[in-house]
Design a protein around this motif. Structure first.
Motif, mmCIF file in Angstrom:
data_model
loop_
_atom_site.group_PDB
_atom_site.id
_atom_site.type_symbol
_atom_site.label_atom_id
_atom_site.label_comp_id
_atom_site.label_asym_id
_atom_site.label_seq_id
_atom_site.Cartn_x
_atom_site.Cartn_y
_atom_site.Cartn_z
ATOM 1 N N LEU A 101 -4.819 -51.533 5.445
ATOM 2 C CA LEU A 101 -3.077 -52.100 4.545
ATOM 3 C C LEU A 101 -4.276 -52.808 3.172
ATOM 4 N N LEU A 102 -3.900 -53.081 2.814
ATOM 5 C CA LEU A 102 -4.174 -54.010 1.577
ATOM 6 C C LEU A 102 -3.539 -54.791 1.157
ATOM 7 N N LEU A 103 -4.732 -56.152 0.996
ATOM 8 C CA LEU A 103 -4.707 -57.348 1.306
ATOM 9 C C LEU A 103 -4.692 -58.495 -0.393
ATOM 10 N N ILE A 104 -3.481 -58.351 -1.218
ATOM 11 C CA ILE A 104 -3.454 -59.084 -2.423
ATOM 12 C C ILE A 104 -4.325 -60.067 -2.710
ATOM 13 N N ASP A 105 -5.210 -60.577 -2.978
ATOM 14 C CA ASP A 105 -5.399 -61.993 -2.079
ATOM 15 C C ASP A 105 -5.171 -62.976 -3.642
ATOM 16 N N SER A 115 -6.452 -70.663 -0.050
ATOM 17 C CA SER A 115 -7.901 -70.556 0.898
ATOM 18 C C SER A 115 -7.567 -70.274 2.527
ATOM 19 N N PHE A 116 -5.513 -69.614 2.706
ATOM 20 C CA PHE A 116 -5.064 -69.239 3.913
ATOM 21 C C PHE A 116 -6.320 -67.654 4.266
ATOM 22 N N THR A 117 -6.290 -66.545 2.912
ATOM 23 C CA THR A 117 -6.151 -65.368 3.140
ATOM 24 C C THR A 117 -6.736 -64.675 4.547
ATOM 25 N N PHE A 118 -7.848 -65.187 4.377
ATOM 26 C CA PHE A 118 -8.108 -64.773 5.923
ATOM 27 C C PHE A 118 -7.735 -65.172 7.610
ATOM 28 N N ASN A 119 -6.557 -66.279 7.432
ATOM 29 C CA ASN A 119 -6.090 -65.883 8.591
ATOM 30 C C ASN A 119 -5.512 -65.434 8.376
ATOM 31 N N LEU A 120 -4.388 -64.785 7.324
ATOM 32 C CA LEU A 120 -2.866 -64.352 7.026
ATOM 33 C C LEU A 120 -3.653 -62.508 8.105
ATOM 34 N N ALA A 121 -4.953 -62.381 7.272
ATOM 35 C CA ALA A 121 -5.653 -61.329 7.389
ATOM 36 C C ALA A 121 -5.578 -60.684 9.278
ATOM 37 N N LEU A 164 -3.913 -62.169 10.849
ATOM 38 C CA LEU A 164 -3.030 -62.748 11.671
ATOM 39 C C LEU A 164 -2.009 -60.903 11.882
ATOM 40 N N PHE A 165 -2.772 -59.766 10.629
ATOM 41 C CA PHE A 165 -1.878 -58.997 10.543
ATOM 42 C C PHE A 165 -3.348 -57.885 11.858
ATOM 43 N N ARG A 166 -3.579 -57.754 11.775
ATOM 44 C CA ARG A 166 -4.792 -57.524 12.948
ATOM 45 C C ARG A 166 -4.248 -57.739 13.921
ATOM 46 N N ARG A 167 -4.135 -58.782 14.342
ATOM 47 C CA ARG A 167 -3.325 -59.114 15.956
ATOM 48 C C ARG A 167 -2.143 -58.259 16.027
ATOM 49 N N SER A 168 -1.315 -57.866 15.118
ATOM 50 C CA SER A 168 0.094 -57.798 15.177
ATOM 51 C C SER A 168 0.339 -56.538 15.055
ATOM 52 N N ILE A 169 -0.958 -55.664 14.169
ATOM 53 C CA ILE A 169 -1.245 -54.521 14.213
ATOM 54 C C ILE A 169 -1.782 -53.676 14.987
ATOM 55 N N PRO A 170 -2.439 -53.221 15.941
ATOM 56 C CA PRO A 170 -3.443 -53.412 16.847
ATOM 57 C C PRO A 170 -4.018 -51.417 16.168
ATOM 58 N N GLY A 171 -5.106 -51.994 16.086
ATOM 59 C CA GLY A 171 -6.171 -50.712 14.773
ATOM 60 C C GLY A 171 -6.298 -50.848 14.193
ATOM 61 N N CYS A 172 -5.211 -51.357 12.909
ATOM 62 C CA CYS A 172 -4.807 -51.606 11.840
ATOM 63 C C CYS A 172 -6.736 -51.922 10.968
ATOM 64 N N VAL A 225 -14.597 -48.537 -4.604
ATOM 65 C CA VAL A 225 -13.574 -49.423 -5.310
ATOM 66 C C VAL A 225 -13.282 -50.509 -4.057
ATOM 67 N N PHE A 226 -12.598 -50.113 -2.855
ATOM 68 C CA PHE A 226 -12.290 -51.587 -1.990
ATOM 69 C C PHE A 226 -13.448 -51.632 -1.124
ATOM 70 N N GLY A 227 -14.556 -51.632 -0.834
ATOM 71 C CA GLY A 227 -15.430 -51.630 -0.146
ATOM 72 C C GLY A 227 -15.142 -51.641 1.779
ATOM 73 N N PRO A 228 -15.806 -52.508 2.015
ATOM 74 C CA PRO A 228 -16.008 -52.442 3.771
ATOM 75 C C PRO A 228 -14.635 -52.697 4.451
ATOM 76 N N SER A 229 -13.669 -52.711 5.451
ATOM 77 C CA SER A 229 -12.439 -53.727 5.585
ATOM 78 C C SER A 229 -13.037 -54.519 6.281
ATOM 79 N N TRP A 230 -12.258 -55.455 6.497
ATOM 80 C CA TRP A 230 -12.565 -56.856 7.111
ATOM 81 C C TRP A 230 -12.539 -57.141 8.920
ATOM 82 N N PRO A 231 -13.167 -57.835 8.945
ATOM 83 C CA PRO A 231 -13.769 -58.245 9.173
ATOM 84 C C PRO A 231 -15.512 -57.596 8.564
#
Length: 731
Positions: free
Chosen positions: A8-12, A16-22, A24-32, A227-233
């Motif tokens: 997933l590509l998260l446009i920031d 100041s809540f971006t990593f909270n959203l990241a 949420l998606f990691r928990r809701s879509i296992p393995g992404c 271009v995008f670097g490593p995935s979070w975290p």
């Protein structure tokens, strides 16, 4: 055969809540895997060839307006890509508004702004809300959309804001393309029912669209990684300097003394706290819930480290000898990390938090620079401040007082320092019993003086409040912590006696007396900013305070609960900072962040406070407390949210650098732990060694969180009231 995980590509949009959203998606879509991209880093033409690597896009929230190119960046172009590049997109807040505007919707200001407030959301029960029950959602917005009748956008959910705002759209979907969005914040700590459930539904719908249209993702490759670097975290660049797995270079030697009646101030007296010509360091738990007081026993050769944010070098002083070391490839954070890397110690008593290490101050401007915001011009005499932005002493000998048990720990990390240990432990035991503080006069004769107090200009301050509120209504921020300096001119007296007066009149769990040339610093701060335990398996804890009421005959716990926890305004302010802090912590430790306590009323010596507790723990050794500190500054409770945009606005509104006020003070232990407090309820002065003035000039900062519900006159009154706890020190 190997399979790439969903990417997933998260446009920031500088939120100041971006990593909270990241998270949420990691928990809701296992393995992404989630890659985070600033909305202005690439143009849409540069981005399009790389979309084949991603399964979906998440358009995050952000400050500003969706019709402003500088605020929205490439997001506005995502809704108009050709079918060749199309993929599922989920928008939040600013993302919803941008999608709606692309379909011809109208943008309006809310008559009553919703920042940090919880609303019941009514939904259709299908699409994003299939199988979803009751939704209580946190909202951070001052703008909203009215959809185009007969357009391509279909509403899915609403909030009923009658009678103030009417019916407000809370979720939408595109009738043809794979675009969905919500106006509320599903990632907020207090959103219930509309978070993971809605994201899981988005992923189900996205997969259905992808399968129906035969879209295939391309394997991750080196060009995409560049271009995008490593995935979070991912690991912080400081991590390599903070490995704690190697054997310690130093040993801590300790003698424990049972002396429950000896006072911290008596120990400081015998160690020379009253000698204005010598450095002195005290971190003082002068009131509950504080416990440990740390007193440094300084040597003539004790190292002092100073740094200013616009300098390419670090100052190193031992007594009167000063040298300068170029930072070179380092920034100040990695330089200090490397410094501490070679000074790890072991063998100290595990029950106490400090064995030796760095103690000192970090200015507000250090944090501002960490955000990528340019500091004020130091060439402007109206904005220049004379205090180092980093001012630390490296402490080798120390005395730690456990104010709960009465034990005193005399310790040293200097090899073969047994003589000092024995002599100091004997000296401590020989001190007379502590005098009850209530028996002491409020001001001794030496500290009584007449002071000239120069408050901020009231008209200017109120004008700034009104400008801040206008920014809030325009969507540029959710909350702005506006501050100002009060200046005090008074006859020269003992700074140590001034501190003892402050300690008696306003005892606080995070008090301090630091005399580190050219700065003398007195604090009675009630607010712990960040503490982190020793590695491995370190726990990082932040304790923001938003909401305070002074104790009184009629102000008991029940009253405080009603006035603080029962106040929508106080809870909204606290929630905004909780969500901001979760973001800061997620940015370093990844998913391991929890809210241990939300808006609980805690009792302090003189006040009741509304306190939340956020904790983080990394699943690996990829982070450290130093990383967390760097990523969390300046304190969100002193800026507002979103942090970067709020800091930029405040720089325009406020007249000068905040300097030490709104920064932090505390320690970084040689064992790897640390504890830092927010610099509030504090006073500081500049000590020019070449001048012996008859008068002293002190600075005291104060301010308050400006929200859409603020009353300018009341905010001025609150700021002045906050000053009183320190001004009493100057009679």
């Amino acid at each position: 055969m190997t399979f790439d995980p969903p990417r997933l590509l998260l446009i920031d949009s500088y939120d100041s809540f971006t990593f909270n959203l990241a998270s949420l998606f990691r928990r809701s879509i296992p393995g992404c895997c989630i890659h985070i991209l600033k909305n202005d880093r690439l143009s849409i033409s540069d981005l399009l060839p790389h979309l084949r690597h991603f399964s979906a896009i998440v358009v995050g929230p952000g400050p500003g307006s969706p019709d402003n190119t500088e605020d929205i960046g490439l997001v506005r172009d995502l809704w108009n890509v050709s079918e060749q590049y199309m993929l599922p997109i989920f928008g939040v807040c600013l993302g919803l508004q941008s999608l709606a505007l692309a379909d011809g919707a109208e943008l309006h200001r809310l008559p009553i702004v919703k920042h940090g407030q919880i609303s019941h959301v009514v939904h259709t029960g299908h699409s994003l809300f299939e199988g979803v029950g009751r939704v209580e959602a946190v909202r951070y917005h001052s703008l909203h959309v009215t959809l185009l009748p007969g357009g391509s956008i279909e509403p899915l959910a609403w909030a009923d804001d009658e009678p103030e705002n009417g019916r407000i759209v809370m979720a939408i979907e595109h009738r043809t393309w794979p675009f969905w969005a919500v106006q509320y914040h599903p990632e907020s700590a207090c959103t219930a029912g509309g978070g993971p459930e809605v994201v899981a539904n988005f992923w189900r719908l996205a997969q259905q669209w992808t399968h129906k249209h035969g879209r295939k993702t391309s394997p991750w490759c080196e060009s995409a990684r560049r271009v995008f670097g490593p995935s979070w975290p991912h690991a912080s660049p400081l991590h390599q300097s903070l490995r704690y797995s190697f054997p310690p270079a130093l040993s801590v030697n300790t003698i424990v003394v049972d002396a429950p009646t000896i006072s911290v101030t008596n120990i400081c007296d015998i160690l020379g706290a009253n000698d204005e010509q010598q450095p002195f360091v005290l971190l003082d738990s002068a009131a509950r819930p504080g416990r440990f007081s740390i007193i440094a026993s300084m040597l003539p050769t004790s190292l002092q480290i100073t740094y200013n944010v616009d300098d390419p070098f670090v100052g190193l002083a031992r007594g009167t000898a000063v040298t300068y070391e170029k930072l070179g490839d380092h920034n100040i954070w990695s330089w200090l990390a490397s410094f501490m890397y070679t000074r790890k110690a072991g063998g100290g008593r595990p029950e106490i938090p400090f064995w030796g290490g760095l103690i000192g101050l970090l200015s507000y401007e250090v944090g501002v620079c960490s955000l990528g915001v340019a500091p004020r011009s130091r060439n402007d005499p109206n904005r220049k401040h004379p205090h180092p932005d980093v001012n630390f002493a490296f402490i080798e000998r120390s005395i730690v007082v456990d104010n709960l048990t009465g034990k005193i720990y005399v310790q040293s990390i200097i090899p073969n320092d047994d003589t000092w240990l024995v002599e100091t432990s004997v000296l401590v035991q020989e001190q007379p019993d502590a005098v009850h503080q209530e028996c002491l006069p409020l001001h001794d004769q030496e500290t009584v003086s007449h002071a000239t107090v120069i408050l901020p200009d009231k008209d200017r301050y109120i004008s700034n409040i009104k400008q801040a509120m206008d920014h809030l209504f325009r969507g540029n921020s959710y909350e702005l912590c506006l501050t100002a300096h009060t200046r005090i001119q008074t006859s020269s007296k003992s700074s140590w006696n001034r501190y003892k007066t402050l300690r008696r009149t306003n005892p606080a769990p995070h008090s301090a007396f630091l005399r580190l040339s050219p700065t003398t610093f007195l604090s009675s701060s009630p607010e712990r900013f960040l503490s982190f335990s020793r590695p491995p398996d370190a726990i990082y804890q932040l304790r923001p305070i938003k909401g305070t009421i002074r104790k009184g005959p009629d102000v008991d716990r029940a009253y405080a609960e009603r006035a603080l926890a029962g106040s929508p305004k106080e809870v909204a302010e606290n929630l905004m900072i909780v969500d901001l802090i979760r973001h800061d912590l997620h940015s370093v430790v990844g998913e391991g962040v929890t809210v241990q306590q939300f808006c609980a009323v805690e009792e302090y010596e003189t006040v009741w406070q509304l306190v939340s507790v956020i904790e983080g723990q990394s699943s690996s050794e990829k982070s450290s407390g130093w990383d967390v500190l760097r990523s969390s500054l300046p304190p969100g409770s002193m800026t507002g949210a979103p942090k970067k945009r709020s800091v930029e606005i405040l720089q325009d509104l406020e007249e000068s650098d905040r300097s030490l006020y709104s920064g932090v003070f505390g320690y970084w232990c040689v064992g790897g732990g640390g504890d830092w407090a927010v610099t509030i309820r504090s006073a500081f002065r500049h000590d020019d060694p070449n001048v012996q003035p008859a008068d002293e000039k002190w600075v005291v900062g104060a301010g308050g969180a400006i929200t859409a519900l603020s009353d300018p006159e009341s905010e001025w009154d609150e700021m002045v009231i906050k000053l009183q706890s320190v001004l009493r020190t100057f009679d």
